[in-house]
Design an enzyme around this catalytic site. Sequence first.
Site, PDB file in Angstrom:
ATOM      1  N   ASP A   8      40.632  33.592  36.207  1.00 50.11           N
ATOM      2  CA  ASP A   8      40.412  32.648  37.307  1.00 50.11           C
ATOM      3  C   ASP A   8      39.389  31.557  36.976  1.00 50.11           C
ATOM      4  OD1 ASP A   8      41.229  35.329  38.147  1.00 50.11           O
ATOM      5  OD2 ASP A   8      41.192  34.547  40.178  1.00 50.11           O
ATOM      6  N   GLU A  39      43.777  29.520  41.225  1.00 51.31           N
ATOM      7  CA  GLU A  39      43.693  29.564  42.683  1.00 51.31           C
ATOM      8  C   GLU A  39      42.295  29.266  43.227  1.00 51.31           C
ATOM      9  OE1 GLU A  39      43.895  32.945  45.013  1.00 51.31           O
ATOM     10  OE2 GLU A  39      42.287  33.949  43.964  1.00 51.31           O
ATOM     11  N   ASN A  40      41.285  29.241  42.342  1.00 46.83           N
ATOM     12  CA  ASN A  40      39.916  28.882  42.749  1.00 46.83           C
ATOM     13  C   ASN A  40      39.420  27.630  42.042  1.00 46.83           C
ATOM     14  OD1 ASN A  40      38.797  31.073  44.589  1.00 46.83           O
ATOM     15  ND2 ASN A  40      39.576  32.321  42.904  1.00 46.83           N
ATOM     16  N   HIS A  68      44.406  32.793  47.518  1.00 48.11           N
ATOM     17  CA  HIS A  68      43.940  31.490  47.996  1.00 48.11           C
ATOM     18  C   HIS A  68      44.957  30.371  47.744  1.00 48.11           C
ATOM     19  CE1 HIS A  68      40.099  33.191  48.925  1.00 48.11           C
ATOM     20  NE2 HIS A  68      39.769  33.408  47.666  1.00 48.11           N
ATOM     21  N   HIS A 175      41.935  38.088  39.726  1.00 50.30           N
ATOM     22  CA  HIS A 175      41.387  38.182  41.077  1.00 50.30           C
ATOM     23  C   HIS A 175      39.949  38.686  41.132  1.00 50.30           C
ATOM     24  CE1 HIS A 175      41.046  38.554  45.397  1.00 50.30           C
ATOM     25  NE2 HIS A 175      40.794  39.843  45.303  1.00 50.30           N
ATOM     26  N   HIS A 177      37.593  38.539  38.861  1.00 49.24           N
ATOM     27  CA  HIS A 177      36.690  37.660  38.106  1.00 49.24           C
ATOM     28  C   HIS A 177      35.787  38.435  37.139  1.00 49.24           C
ATOM     29  CE1 HIS A 177      36.798  34.011  41.095  1.00 49.24           C
ATOM     30  NE2 HIS A 177      37.902  34.722  41.148  1.00 49.24           N
TER      31      HIS A 177
END
Length: 257
Positions: A8, A39-40, A68, A175, A177
């Site tokens: 991520d 997604e981040n 997200h 997810h 991290h």
Amino acid sequence: MIVLCIGDVVGSVGCEFLRSHLPAYKKMQGVDLVICNGENSADGNGITPASAGNLFDSGVDVITLGNHSFRRKEAYETIEDNPYIVRPYNFPSGTTPGKGICRVDMGKNIVSVINIMGNAFMDANLNCAFESAEKALKEADGNIKIVDFHAEATGEKRAMGFFLDGRVSAVFGTHTHVQTADEQVLPKGTGYITDAGMTGTVQSVLGVKSEIIVEKLKTKLPARYELAKGECKLEGVLFDIDEKSGLCNQSIRVSIR
């Protein structure tokens, strides 16, 4: 075929670090395909057209997403229209933008990239991850298939790895991290890691200023997240995949600072 799967990317800080390090690393390792969870990638979480553009400009070929995915409405059209942005397959079809699988034509080979989201401890009541993976495999083209399993629970991720062992080339978790130290080739030939890690600030809580998260957990009150600054890292996993069999020869954990 050498496939690099990147954990991520968190905010503009992570995007900038990726851009400064990915091109040289790709060349040095002879990477053929880069898959990155984005997604981040926007500040404040989610993905925007701009942050997606930053990832692609840095040398990413396919962007996967997660819980997200639809945080930012300005990204809906981009997710729908760009064939190389993949949201979790188990979001309801027909009511959410985008697709859960993409096809990458590499010339000699077709690579299918599948994005699945876990059910345990996640914030969306989605279709069963295992049933969704089964359906996605029926849609996948080519003999090289890479799965980003975006999930919270280690046990669910491990179970998915064995569920897909021998049927896909590689499964990498995202997810949490936090990069795990269990990169391996599973018994039937699928490359695996429970979590690829994070691309962002080292001294942080998942890329966010640690003091903000500590205070939020102590007081139980809402808090506005701010990206941490300082030394950064790029984490992921390299999969060496046999192009004929579609199975993995080696899984190598990656951490760049």
